[in-house]
Design an enzyme around this catalytic site. Structure first.
Site, PDB file in Angstrom:
ATOM      1  N   ASN A  86      25.173   2.623 -51.668  1.00 17.89           N
ATOM      2  CA  ASN A  86      24.627   3.932 -52.016  1.00 17.89           C
ATOM      3  C   ASN A  86      23.263   3.844 -52.695  1.00 17.89           C
ATOM      4  OD1 ASN A  86      24.843   6.924 -52.864  1.00 17.89           O
ATOM      5  ND2 ASN A  86      24.668   5.851 -54.811  1.00 17.89           N
ATOM      6  N   SER A 132      20.593   9.112 -44.442  1.00 22.37           N
ATOM      7  CA  SER A 132      19.971  10.426 -44.599  1.00 22.37           C
ATOM      8  C   SER A 132      19.601  10.971 -43.231  1.00 22.37           C
ATOM      9  CB  SER A 132      18.710  10.306 -45.462  1.00 22.37           C
ATOM     10  OG  SER A 132      17.925  11.477 -45.383  1.00 22.37           O
ATOM     11  N   TYR A 184      10.480   6.238 -46.717  1.00 18.72           N
ATOM     12  CA  TYR A 184      11.889   6.588 -46.880  1.00 18.72           C
ATOM     13  C   TYR A 184      12.540   6.800 -45.515  1.00 18.72           C
ATOM     14  CZ  TYR A 184      16.095   8.895 -48.629  1.00 18.72           C
ATOM     15  OH  TYR A 184      17.402   9.223 -48.896  1.00 18.72           O
TER      16      TYR A 184
END
Length: 263
Positions: A86, A132, A184
């Site tokens: 995580n 994501s 990201y």
């Protein structure tokens, strides 16, 4: 004997809620946190609820920290049953250092931790990557999509692609090479591809270990912000579901709301 789960970045947000939900299912949770003080406080808050949680310092970008955790788990628990990757960062701006640091934590971090703990994972163990929706492979060029999405993609090829992104940003040619200006996004694209690579590597392992990725959605956390539509409870639901999959469950997939991600 209680099952043992390791959760990186467990001291806040989705990670903390994953720890809570797993511990409520009579699983002993090892809460990994880069900040030892915050990790201890988070574990104490769960212990006050009668949950079996211990805090451990864990910096997924530090090989020594990861190795130390693996040795402690082997000595004290004899193995682990669930690994939830995580921990992650989302840095402001975009330059060579942001690219290097983001890929190191968000891509190589889960790879380091999984590699270190896989020898300890017991039969029917589960490995979960928290990814994501920003990790949509369509954000890169067609050529890169083909390379990242090929069925026989190897670990070495994927690692080289992630290093190439960092090098391309440093050289000022990432756009020309087909990468977006988001470290990201690339880190999560790489993490999704890594999920498939690890699943293929585990195919001949014999322990029945399943490796999948979960997109929690846009969640109200320090990273997601106060205006995100989802609660941490909702965000943790799919990662926890994947951590508890029965035998014969899916392998190597990316899921959102307990279903294959549309992207």
């Amino acid at each position: 004997m209680k099952r043992v789960a390791v959760v990186s970045g467990g001291n806040r947000g989705i990670g903390l809620e994953i720890c809570r939900q797993l511990a409520r299912r009579a699983i002993h949770v090892v809460l990994g946190s880069r900040d030892e003080g915050r990790g201890s406080a988070a574990a104490a808050s769960l212990a006050e609820q009668g949950l079996s949680v211990e805090a451990r310092r864990l910096d997924v970008s530090d090989e020594a920290s990861v190795g130390e955790l693996a040795r402690a788990l082997a000595a004290e628990h004899g193995g682990v049953d669930i690994v939830v990757n995580n921990a992650g960062i989302a840095m402001d701006g975009f330059n060579a250092e942001v690219a290097r640091r983001t890929i190191d934590v968000n891509f190589f971090g889960p790879l380091r931790l999984t590699d270190a703990l896989l020898p300890l994972v017991r039969p029917e163990g589960r490995v979960v990557m928290v990814t994501s929706g920003l990790g949509d492979r369509r954000k890169v060029s067609g050529s890169l999509q083909a390379q990242l999405g090929k069925a026989e993609l190897t670990r070495a090829e994927l690692v080289e692609l992630m290093r190439k992104f960092v090098g391309d940003v440093s050289a000022g040619r990432h756009t020309a090479e087909g990468w977006p200006s988001s470290a990201y996004a690339v880190s999560k694209i790489g993490l999704n591809a890594l999920t498939g690579v690890l699943a293929r590597e585990l195919a001949g392992d014999g322990r029945g270990i399943l490796c999948n990725a979960a997109c929690p959605g846009w969640v109200r956390t320090d990273m997601g912000g106060a205006h995100a539509p989802r609660s941490v409870e909702e965000g943790a639901e799919t990662p926890v579901w994947l951590a508890l999959l029965p035998s014969g469950g899916p392998q190597g997939g990316v899921f959102r709301d307990k279903a294959p991600a549309s992207w």
